[in-house]
Design a protein around this motif. Structure first.
Motif, PDB file in Angstrom:
ATOM      1  N   THR A 148      38.628  45.747  30.810  1.00  0.00           N
ATOM      2  CA  THR A 148      37.642  46.122  31.818  1.00  0.00           C
ATOM      3  C   THR A 148      36.445  45.173  31.773  1.00  0.00           C
ATOM      4  OG1 THR A 148      38.356  48.421  31.681  1.00  0.00           O
ATOM      5  CG2 THR A 148      36.221  48.028  32.690  1.00  0.00           C
ATOM      6  N   TYR A 195      37.466  42.039  33.506  1.00  0.00           N
ATOM      7  CA  TYR A 195      37.536  42.279  34.949  1.00  0.00           C
ATOM      8  C   TYR A 195      36.146  42.326  35.600  1.00  0.00           C
ATOM      9  CZ  TYR A 195      42.504  43.468  35.594  1.00  0.00           C
ATOM     10  OH  TYR A 195      43.862  43.426  35.712  1.00  0.00           O
ATOM     11  N   ARG A 196      35.149  42.849  34.871  1.00  0.00           N
ATOM     12  CA  ARG A 196      33.841  43.127  35.467  1.00  0.00           C
ATOM     13  C   ARG A 196      33.255  41.936  36.252  1.00  0.00           C
ATOM     14  NH1 ARG A 196      31.649  45.515  31.435  1.00  0.00           N
ATOM     15  NH2 ARG A 196      32.408  47.514  32.136  1.00  0.00           N
ATOM     16  N   LEU A 219      35.386  41.173  39.345  1.00  0.00           N
ATOM     17  CA  LEU A 219      35.248  42.191  40.384  1.00  0.00           C
ATOM     18  C   LEU A 219      33.854  42.185  40.991  1.00  0.00           C
ATOM     19  CD1 LEU A 219      37.288  45.112  38.806  1.00  0.00           C
ATOM     20  CD2 LEU A 219      38.013  43.449  40.526  1.00  0.00           C
ATOM     21  N   TYR A 265      35.624  48.631  38.869  1.00  0.00           N
ATOM     22  CA  TYR A 265      37.022  48.735  38.467  1.00  0.00           C
ATOM     23  C   TYR A 265      37.743  49.897  39.171  1.00  0.00           C
ATOM     24  CZ  TYR A 265      41.187  48.838  35.591  1.00  0.00           C
ATOM     25  OH  TYR A 265      42.497  48.850  35.166  1.00  0.00           O
ATOM     26  N   TYR A 270      38.450  48.907  42.687  1.00  0.00           N
ATOM     27  CA  TYR A 270      39.528  47.917  42.703  1.00  0.00           C
ATOM     28  C   TYR A 270      40.887  48.612  42.631  1.00  0.00           C
ATOM     29  CZ  TYR A 270      42.491  44.100  40.903  1.00  0.00           C
ATOM     30  OH  TYR A 270      43.502  43.183  40.695  1.00  0.00           O
ATOM     31  N   VAL A 298      42.610  37.833  40.654  1.00  0.00           N
ATOM     32  CA  VAL A 298      42.139  38.739  39.595  1.00  0.00           C
ATOM     33  C   VAL A 298      43.158  38.874  38.461  1.00  0.00           C
ATOM     34  CG1 VAL A 298      41.416  41.105  39.060  1.00  0.00           C
ATOM     35  CG2 VAL A 298      40.556  39.957  41.117  1.00  0.00           C
ATOM     36  N   LEU A 313      42.745  37.760  34.148  1.00  0.00           N
ATOM     37  CA  LEU A 313      42.993  38.587  32.967  1.00  0.00           C
ATOM     38  C   LEU A 313      44.049  37.933  32.087  1.00  0.00           C
ATOM     39  CD1 LEU A 313      42.413  41.238  31.388  1.00  0.00           C
ATOM     40  CD2 LEU A 313      44.425  42.151  32.516  1.00  0.00           C
TER      41      LEU A 313
END
Length: 144
Positions: free
Chosen positions: A23, A26-27, A30, A37, A40, A111, A115
């Motif tokens: 997460t 991702y932050r 995003l 999240y 998303y 995205v 990751l």
């Protein structure tokens, strides 16, 4: 005498730590899309297949309506989705992507790769991890 449980040996803590780390990766990605999240995740479901009822979204994402409704309102205020009453059943609210919501999917395409790059795992290792986590989730749901 048996050994006391250790934090570093707990699968639950490894999953928790991995989830937090993912997460966190991702932050910023995003943020570039203007999404949180959970937002998303909703958009992913809608990009796969829309319209979806609020109930379907909640079931797929494991979110209750108390969590999902404000999230959908924010996405609607952002101009990414539209909530509409079903023509077939007025009690049912369907979530549709707006043109802006559909367009966002192209920007979101990178995205998953971000990751994967951060994880430092091969495509095969990530696929194996995904499969293992899927089996674990299914087994744990069956045990409840």
């Amino acid at each position: 005498m048996s050994e006391a449980p250790r934090l570093d040996r707990q699968v639950c803590f490894a999953l928790y730590s991995a989830s937090k780390a993912a997460t966190a990766v991702y932050r910023p990605v995003l943020d570039e899309l203007g999404l949180t999240y959970p937002q998303y995740l909703v958009m992913l479901v809608l990009w796969e297949n829309e319209p979806r009822s609020v109930r379907e979204l909640g079931t797929e994402l494991g979110l209750d309506s108390g969590t999902l409704s404000p999230l959908l309102k924010r996405l609607e205020a952002m101009g990414l989705v539209e909530r509409r009453r079903s023509v077939e059943d007025e009690r049912r609210v369907e979530i549709h992507l707006s043109d802006a919501g559909r367009a966002l999917s192209a920007r979101a395409g990178a995205v998953p790769q971000r990751l994967a790059d951060a994880a430092g795992l091969s495509a095969a290792e990530l696929a194996q991890l995904h499969d293992t986590l899927g089996r674990l989730t299914a087994a744990l749901h069956s045990a409840i």
